[in-house]
Scaffold this active site. Structure first.
Site, PDB file in Angstrom:
ATOM      1  N   GLU A   1      48.367  59.406  14.390  1.00 25.67           N
ATOM      2  CA  GLU A   1      47.996  60.759  14.804  1.00 25.67           C
ATOM      3  C   GLU A   1      46.782  60.777  15.732  1.00 25.67           C
ATOM      4  OE1 GLU A   1      50.084  61.250  10.790  1.00 25.67           O
ATOM      5  OE2 GLU A   1      48.541  59.909  11.615  1.00 25.67           O
TER       6      GLU A   1
ATOM      7  N   PHE B   1      49.602  67.956  -3.412  1.00 29.03           N
ATOM      8  CA  PHE B   1      49.858  66.728  -2.683  1.00 29.03           C
ATOM      9  C   PHE B   1      49.687  66.954  -1.184  1.00 29.03           C
ATOM     10  CE2 PHE B   1      52.987  63.925  -0.493  1.00 29.03           C
ATOM     11  CZ  PHE B   1      52.355  62.718  -0.759  1.00 29.03           C
ATOM     12  N   GLN B   2      48.849  66.145  -0.566  1.00 27.13           N
ATOM     13  CA  GLN B   2      48.552  66.189   0.861  1.00 27.13           C
ATOM     14  C   GLN B   2      47.998  67.546   1.313  1.00 27.13           C
ATOM     15  OE1 GLN B   2      51.908  64.581   3.132  1.00 27.13           O
ATOM     16  NE2 GLN B   2      51.055  62.536   2.869  1.00 27.13           N
TER      17      GLN B   2
ATOM     18  N   LYS C   1      53.442  75.909   4.989  1.00 26.32           N
ATOM     19  CA  LYS C   1      54.858  75.547   5.094  1.00 26.32           C
ATOM     20  C   LYS C   1      55.767  76.748   4.859  1.00 26.32           C
ATOM     21  CE  LYS C   1      58.312  72.132   3.822  1.00 26.32           C
ATOM     22  NZ  LYS C   1      58.622  70.864   3.136  1.00 26.32           N
TER      23      LYS C   1
ATOM     24  N   MET D   1      28.523  45.976  24.732  1.00 23.35           N
ATOM     25  CA  MET D   1      27.368  46.846  24.924  1.00 23.35           C
ATOM     26  C   MET D   1      26.370  46.703  23.784  1.00 23.35           C
ATOM     27  SD  MET D   1      25.930  48.856  27.070  1.00 23.35           S
ATOM     28  CE  MET D   1      27.008  49.809  28.144  1.00 23.35           C
TER      29      MET D   1
END
Length: 567
Positions: A51, A113-114, A163, A474
């Site tokens: 993602e 969940f999630q 949802k 760097m």
């Protein structure tokens, strides 16, 4: 007509002219992906490897095209994986809309969940964000998100949709997007008059160009120089420097261009700003990497700042005059009233500094600057260059001359390692007519090199150039100069083979170890028309010069010659 929430999402994207979405599906956003499947011929979806890659790709698409970039993710870890990319876009004022889905309304607040409060997580790094729990508000919310992402100083907006809303139905009526107006309400006549008076009085003007000049310019329509900025510079006859974000807003091949300003800016720009009597700053927020020690920045000059955001005025640097408004409109009004000036002696003074202190590097063996110079020659300065963050980023800013806006894409404000591959994918999808190369160090490339698999999956012909010094370059440079050579956790001298990695992920891999191999490798990569990884092996102790120590005034710039004199 009656549509469910997922279909409304797709219809609203079509309203906004969205042609590409970058994302990754999951449970809570499945309804949206089901609707997207039915509209595959109208909206192209790029499935990234992660993602974060989707967010960076949407960002790169937006920077390269001037349009709003769009990414999607599911709830929980899908949404949180977008966060670094959203923050990157926020810090650099990039228009993006991130669409996430969440658990159904009855499950919110129950540690389902999630489930994650993604609006709470992203509140500090978005212009605005929403959670949509009412189907009747969905379409207007998405439309408003696109408007906010583009107006004024652009930035990312997140829309989180539960949802059950993606499944519910309501009436949908198509609407045409309301054009985003340029911000002119704060442009005051007295500010214009004061600015013109300062310009007329100045004998040593200097123009500093920031990212706002890219955002405001004509590049959305033409992908070329905005003539207003060029006309302004030529009228006042002043040398020009730019920031990392301002690359390409002013032609980097023009005789008045003196190079980048700040920590790794040229001596001509840093000393020029120190010596000038008027610093005209267009579209820059005066970041710490540009100004160094704020109390000694442009100490001999009056400062005129032009910016679209009132909060940026006097935030980091106290100015003598400001004009608040869209830069394109401000310059249009100034150009109508400014008379032609000549500052031959001043221009000659800065040109002499530039001639006496040119950018230079060790020409023995293969180096990062040499690689960038060869890329510039092969592409004739017409490519889109994306970068990750570190030495290679500064070399790409110093040694490639950017003639046009939206051709240098880099994480400036957040400094996001792992940004470049995703951004290159987004840029190439948005600008298929351009050669797109990502310049990355080996440390950065390791972070998101899985997105090379995305390029291979869709045969997106980006060219990944790895400046491979087997260290975190760097950080090592700082450890060498300021930490007594104590190389804590910066050595990457292991057995990772980027050519084999490229081939394993479905791309062509080319290794370069000699100077004479660079140009043929780049030419071959362009000709192949497929994703290619070029592994350029350089010395671990090559450094980026010039350099200004953190917190020092920018006139304290030094290079290797200065260090050798002190030794």
């Amino acid at each position: 007509m009656k549509l469910n929430g997922s279909e409304i999402v797709i219809e609203c994207l079509k309203e906004q002219g969205v042609d590409t979405v970058f994302g990754y599906p999951g449970g809570t956003i499945l309804n949206v992906y089901d609707a997207l499947y039915k509209h595959g011929s109208e909206i192209n979806h790029i499935l990234t490897s992660h993602e974060q890659g989707a967010a960076h790709a949407a960002d790169g698409y937006a920077r390269a095209t001037g349009k709003v970039g769009v990414c999607m993710a599911t709830s929980g870890p899908g949404a949180t994986n977008l966060v670094t990319g959203i923050a990157t876009a926020y810090m650099d004022s990039i228009p993006m809309v991130a669409i996430t889905a969440n658990v159904a309304v009855p499950l919110l607040g129950r540690d389902s969940f999630q489930e994650i409060d993604i609006t709470g997580v992203t509140m500090p790094i978005t212009k605005h964000n929403y959670i949509v729990k009412d189907i009747t508000k969905l379409a207007d919310t998405i439309r408003e998100a696109f408007r906010i992402a583009q107006e004024g100083r652009p930035g990312p907006v997140l829309v989180d949709i539960t949802k059950d809303v993606t499944a519910a139905e309501t009436e949908y009526v198509k609407e045409e997007p309301i054009p985003v107006e340029r911000s002119t309400q704060y442009i005051k006549e007295k500010d214009l008059e004061q600015a013109i008076e300062l310009i007329n009085e100045s004998e040593k003007p200097f123009v500093f160009v920031g990212g706002g000049a890219v955002i405001s310019g004509a590049s959305k329509e033409l992908m070329e120089q905005d003539i207003r900025l060029m006309e302004f510079v030529k009228k006042i006859d002043a040398p020009v420097a730019d920031s990392l974000m301002g690359k390409g807003a002013f032609d980097g091949t023009d005789e008045l261009y003196m190079g980048m300003l700040g920590m790794h800016g040229t001596k001509a720009s840093n000393l020029g700003v120190t010596k000038c009597d008027l610093l005209i700053t267009v579209g820059s927020r005066f970041s710490d990497r540009v100004i160094g020690n704020a109390s000694r920045f442009a100490k001999n000059a009056k400062i005129l700042q032009i910016d679209v955001v009132p909060a940026e005025i006097n935030k980091n640097i106290q100015v003598d005059c400001s004009i608040i408004g869209d830069l394109k409109e401000v310059l249009t009004r100034l150009n109508q009233r400014i008379e032609k000036h000549e500052h031959k002696e001043w221009i000659k003074e800065i040109e002499t500094i530039s001639e006496e202190h040119p950018l230079k590097y060790n020409e023995e063996g293969l180096t990062g600057p040499y690689v960038i110079e060869q890329i510039y020659k092969v592409t004739e300065g017409n490519a889109i260059i994306t970068t990750d963050v570190g030495q290679h980023q500064m070399w790409a800013a110093q040694y490639y001359r950017y003639k046009d806006p939206r051709t240098f894409l880099s994480s400036g404000g957040l400094g996001t390692m792992g940004y470049g591959v995703g951004a290159a994918i987004g840029a190439k999808v948005g600008r298929p007519d351009k050669v797109v190369l990502n310049i990355a160090g080996d440390g950065c490339f390791r972070m998101n090199m899985n997105e090379i698999a995305t390029a291979a999956r869709y045969n997106i012909p980006i060219i990944q150039v790895v400046i491979n010094n087997h260290v975190l370059g760097m950080v090592r440079q700082w450890q060498t100069l300021f930490y007594g050579g104590r190389y804590s956790a910066t050595v990457l001298n292991d057995k990772v083979d980027f050519v084999k990695v490229a081939e394993a992920l479905g791309c062509k891999g080319i290794r370069v170890t000699k100077k004479e191999e660079v140009a043929p490798a780049v030419e071959k990569a362009i000709a192949l028309g497929k994703p290619v990884v070029i592994d350029c092996v350089i010395d671990c102790d090559d450094k980026v010069f010039p350099m200004v120590p953190a917190g020092a005034p920018i006139e304290d710039t030094f290079d290797q010659d200065d260090l050798n004199k002190e030794a």
